[in-house]
Design an enzyme around this catalytic site. Sequence first.
Site, PDB file in Angstrom:
ATOM      1  N   GLY A 285      34.518  45.138  44.834  1.00 58.60           N
ATOM      2  CA  GLY A 285      34.668  46.515  45.257  1.00 58.60           C
ATOM      3  C   GLY A 285      35.457  46.644  46.543  1.00 58.60           C
ATOM      4  O   GLY A 285      35.318  45.826  47.446  1.00 58.60           O
TER       5      GLY A 285
ATOM      6  N   HIS B  98      24.657  43.159  35.348  1.00 58.22           N
ATOM      7  CA  HIS B  98      25.411  42.741  36.537  1.00 58.22           C
ATOM      8  C   HIS B  98      24.649  43.110  37.818  1.00 58.22           C
ATOM      9  O   HIS B  98      24.993  44.072  38.492  1.00 58.22           O
ATOM     10  CB  HIS B  98      26.786  43.418  36.492  1.00 58.22           C
ATOM     11  CG  HIS B  98      27.644  43.225  37.689  1.00 58.22           C
ATOM     12  ND1 HIS B  98      27.595  42.108  38.506  1.00 58.22           N
ATOM     13  CD2 HIS B  98      28.620  44.035  38.228  1.00 58.22           C
ATOM     14  CE1 HIS B  98      28.484  42.239  39.485  1.00 58.22           C
ATOM     15  NE2 HIS B  98      29.105  43.399  39.337  1.00 58.22           N
TER      16      HIS B  98
ATOM     17  N   CYS C  24      36.066  40.619  40.152  1.00 59.75           N
ATOM     18  CA  CYS C  24      36.669  41.608  41.037  1.00 59.75           C
ATOM     19  C   CYS C  24      35.645  41.974  42.102  1.00 59.75           C
ATOM     20  O   CYS C  24      34.445  41.710  41.954  1.00 59.75           O
ATOM     21  CB  CYS C  24      37.110  42.837  40.255  1.00 59.75           C
ATOM     22  SG  CYS C  24      35.811  43.637  39.286  1.00 59.75           S
TER      23      CYS C  24
ATOM     24  N   CYS D 225      30.478  42.289  44.760  1.00 57.15           N
ATOM     25  CA  CYS D 225      30.216  41.583  43.503  1.00 57.15           C
ATOM     26  C   CYS D 225      30.401  40.070  43.586  1.00 57.15           C
ATOM     27  O   CYS D 225      29.977  39.351  42.688  1.00 57.15           O
ATOM     28  CB  CYS D 225      31.101  42.146  42.398  1.00 57.15           C
ATOM     29  SG  CYS D 225      30.851  43.901  42.129  1.00 57.15           S
TER      30      CYS D 225
END
Length: 418
Positions: A404, A372, A402, A119
């Site tokens: 993954g 997203h 954040c 991300c």
Amino acid sequence: MLSKVVLRKVSPLTRAASTHAHGLQAILQKKPDDVVITFAARTAMGRVRKGQLKDHNVDEILLALFKATLAKTRLDPSKVDDICVGTCHPPSPLYVSRSAAIAAGIPAQVPISTVNRLCSSGLMSVRNIAHDIQSGDASLGIAVGVESMTLNPRPTPEFSQDVSENSQSQDCMKPMGWTSEMVAQHFNVSREQQDRYALISHSRAEKATGIFKDEIIPVEIGSQKIYEDDTIRPGVTAESLAKLKPVFPGWGDEITTAGNASGVGDGAALCILTTRERAEKEGMEIVGKWVSSSVVGKFLFHPIHCVEPRYMGIGPIPAIRKLLAQTGLKKEDVDIWEINEAFASQFAYCVEQLDIPIEKINVNGGAIALTHPLGMTGTRQIVTGLAQLRRENKEVLCTSMCIGSGMGAAAILVNEAR
């Protein structure tokens, strides 16, 4: 006789801080070797499998964005020293990215790389180009974040037996929805809390209709003109959110829904970076300044020492704390925050633990409302954050997300288009 030398252990936090501008006034100073952003824009975003980009591969989206950018900025592509593309799931992403760049008219002499840190991939592309310029390896570069989650959904990781026997390693391969439920359960984030934060995002995005025009660059793919997001869902209410069924039955307390999780979608965003000296010499408009970034897998001064893969959503907390420490900034020095809303569970927990006024965070909605596209988000949040600073005539942006498998990233930028 040699003098006795006393060695003092220097913490990593102190060492990191010593290499960055320290304090608000320091980061606002203008120096010739500053890394600045001369252009920041994004495509409109499309809903997964239903939206305007659903039939377009990553190479088509990149080609359209490169061509539109060169046309609008009138940048001589032969002057580009390096390109970095952040993306997660397209197969052979380097081949795809280089081919799209060449097809757009960027000479084959211009090198390109891709980066995948899930991300944060889009942010990492900007970070990589900024570091290239800071080190002297490049003078002008392009950073891109792109994803087609319609055509390249997340593949299921495959691990060997030796790796999967480690419990934390096993957690790395779990779906992100599972991590949302783990965060909610472990940190006691209720369904009501999640829906409350989700409603804020949806309501802000609906009210912001039209406001994103100044950050979207229209692109053409074939005969299709793409210029406006089709991802925002109007008419979301507390009652409609409360009626939604969980989308991950069997995991945790089953309180993550399609309304309080980030949308899934497609799109791309781009930044052009160079030095202040070169930008001024060549008459480029400066819209922002890169200050610093952090990437973490652990907490500092916290009873939880690492961002465990099962609780990956809490990554912005240590990333932001580390970044503020290394830049000498206080939370109050930051005017606009773009914190990715992967899930309302993790977003709510991060906001409340960081104790940041919600009025400063994702002021026109975040990923829960906007969507997203994994590789795009990190670059998109910079584009969106700088645009909002211009609208409000404010100075400092902090962007964070954040990551993954249990990490967090953050960056500080300064608006210079006031």
